[in-house]
Design an enzyme around this catalytic site. Structure first.
Site, PDB file in Angstrom:
ATOM      1  N   THR A 192      36.339  12.182  61.305  1.00 17.23           N
ATOM      2  CA  THR A 192      35.746  13.526  61.228  1.00 17.23           C
ATOM      3  C   THR A 192      36.826  14.587  61.414  1.00 17.23           C
ATOM      4  O   THR A 192      37.857  14.305  62.009  1.00 17.23           O
ATOM      5  CB  THR A 192      34.712  13.622  62.373  1.00 17.23           C
ATOM      6  OG1 THR A 192      33.701  12.687  62.111  1.00 17.23           O
ATOM      7  CG2 THR A 192      34.121  15.003  62.532  1.00 17.23           C
ATOM      8  N   ARG A 220      20.590   9.148  58.288  1.00 17.53           N
ATOM      9  CA  ARG A 220      21.096   9.249  59.667  1.00 17.53           C
ATOM     10  C   ARG A 220      21.908  10.545  59.831  1.00 17.53           C
ATOM     11  O   ARG A 220      22.728  10.900  59.009  1.00 17.53           O
ATOM     12  CB  ARG A 220      21.972   8.040  59.979  1.00 17.53           C
ATOM     13  CG  ARG A 220      22.605   8.051  61.368  1.00 17.53           C
ATOM     14  CD  ARG A 220      24.019   8.606  61.353  1.00 17.53           C
ATOM     15  NE  ARG A 220      24.701   8.455  62.633  1.00 17.53           N
ATOM     16  CZ  ARG A 220      25.880   8.990  62.918  1.00 17.53           C
ATOM     17  NH1 ARG A 220      26.517   9.695  62.013  1.00 17.53           N
ATOM     18  NH2 ARG A 220      26.431   8.819  64.093  1.00 17.53           N
ATOM     19  N   GLY A 244      33.628  11.110  67.272  1.00 17.47           N
ATOM     20  CA  GLY A 244      33.385   9.851  67.962  1.00 17.47           C
ATOM     21  C   GLY A 244      32.022   9.300  67.601  1.00 17.47           C
ATOM     22  O   GLY A 244      31.413   9.727  66.605  1.00 17.47           O
TER      23      GLY A 244
HETATM   24  N1  ASP Z   1      30.843  11.935  65.157  1.00 17.57           N
HETATM   25  C1  ASP Z   1      30.688  11.521  63.801  1.00 17.57           C
HETATM   26  C2  ASP Z   1      29.299  10.990  63.604  1.00 17.57           C
HETATM   27  O1  ASP Z   1      28.808  10.274  64.464  1.00 17.57           O
HETATM   28  C3  ASP Z   1      31.654  10.491  63.351  1.00 17.57           C
HETATM   29  C4  ASP Z   1      33.083  10.689  63.804  1.00 17.57           C
HETATM   30  O2  ASP Z   1      33.405  11.653  64.474  1.00 17.57           O
HETATM   31  O3  ASP Z   1      33.908   9.853  63.456  1.00 17.57           O
HETATM   32  O4  ASP Z   1      28.712  11.229  62.581  1.00 17.57           O
END
Ligand code: ASP
Length: 327
Positions: A192, A220, A244
């Site tokens: 992200t 989702r 995360g």
């Molecule tokens: N936080 C993001 C999500 O759960 C994914 C990520 O940050 O890697 O969609």
């Protein structure tokens, strides 16, 4: 004379307040502006990650942070800086946002993004969009041009198209690397992007953009478009952008939690961030990290994974980037 006494007191008080304000502004440590970005966090093994690849990421991160820095240096707003820096990362196949967005269980890209303005408290977000080239710009359009905070799917896309946000074919988001990781059904969870900036006017803006998690169920939605979970900004405390395992970041209201600890417990941004990421999330086996800054331009980059792609800079600090812990 007696009747002028209250007036005199008010006058004296306001002079005093002015002196204190100037003192605050001329504090030598406070930068005129500051900016910090992330390109995701993950448990990447350093020996499995070539130096060339690391250099490629750091080059992109530095390109993104420089674009934001120039805007801030020239007196532009933190909103402009956040949007421009995130665009660079969204347009790169390296990160899990925009161009490099991961695939869901149906082999589609469904993207989420959000933005929050720390001065007005206004926020905007989109979730589950499939045809928007730069989802962060759609989030900004929702904040600025709609009476809502969060729009999803087709409604978000139609609104964006009507507000001059670029629409693109789904083929734009095809990258071989993401497709391979989808095909292998790997849990390629991280990548992200996010940016938090403080401008010369003292305004903090935070933004986050993501493709979510590989193999996620269609529909989702993670933490990235949820104000308070993946993104939060308040000039009186801080701006935060998270990355995360989204489900944990939603349940723990991570971005707002950092601000709340600062506000209600009087803790520094670093102490608040360390507690949330290293104590609270770690005890739940939740992996990830956050970037952020406070009104004084203090920057934090806290993660409980082996790596978080990150870069930072301010009017007092040249831009720099790092990937692994201890870099
Ligand atoms: N936080 C993001 C999500 O759960 C994914 C990520 O940050 O890697 O969609």
């Amino acid at each position: 004379m007696k009747k002028y006494l209250p007036l005199l007191l008010i006058l004296l008080w306001s002079c005093q307040a002015e002196v204190e304000d100037t003192k605050e502004q001329s504090t030598p440590e406070k930068p005129e502006w500051a900016i910090v970005i992330h390109g995701g966090a993950g448990n990447i093994q350093q020996n499995g990650f070539s130096q060339e690849r690391q250099a490629e990421y750091q080059q992109k991160l530095e390109e993104a942070i420089k674009v934001g820095s120039v805007i801030l240096e020239n007196g532009g707003t933190s909103l402009e800086a956040v949007e421009a820096s995130i665009h660079i990362m969204e347009n790169s196949p390296l990160f899990n946002a925009g161009k490099g967005a991961v695939f869901n269980a149906l082999g589609q890209n469904e993207m989420d993004a959000s933005i929050m303005d720390g001065e007005s408290g206004k926020a905007g977000a989109v979730a589950g969009v499939r045809h928007i080239k730069n989802p962060i710009s759609a989030a900004i359009a929702v904040m600025e041009k709609s009476p809502h905070v969060l729009l999803i799917g087709e409604g978000a896309e139609e609104f964006s198209a009507n507000n001059e946000v670029e629409i693109t074919d789904t083929s734009w988001f095809y990258t071989e690397r993401r497709w391979k990781s989808y095909e292998k059904m790997k849990q390629d969870k991280h990548g992200t992007v996010g940016c938090v900036a403080l401008d010369k006017q003292g305004n903090i803006v935070a933004g986050t953009s993501t493709g979510g998690m590989t193999m996620k169920m269609p529909g989702r939605v993670g933490d990235s478009p949820i104000i308070g979970a993946g993104t939060y900004a308040d000039n009186h405390t801080c701006g935060i952008s998270a990355t995360g395992h989204g489900e944990f970041f939603i349940r723990n209201v991570v971005a707002y939690d950092v601000a709340a600890i600062m506000k209600y417990q009087g803790k520094s941004i670093q102490n608040a961030a360390t507690y949330v990421i290293q104590d609270k999330l770690k005890s739940q086996n939740a992996s990830g990290g956050i970037i952020g800054l406070d009104g004084q331009g203090n920057i934090i980059m806290e993660f409980n994974t082996t790596a978080m792609f990150r870069a930072w800079g301010s009017s007092k600090q040249p831009v720099a980037s790092a990937v692994f812990k201890g870099d």
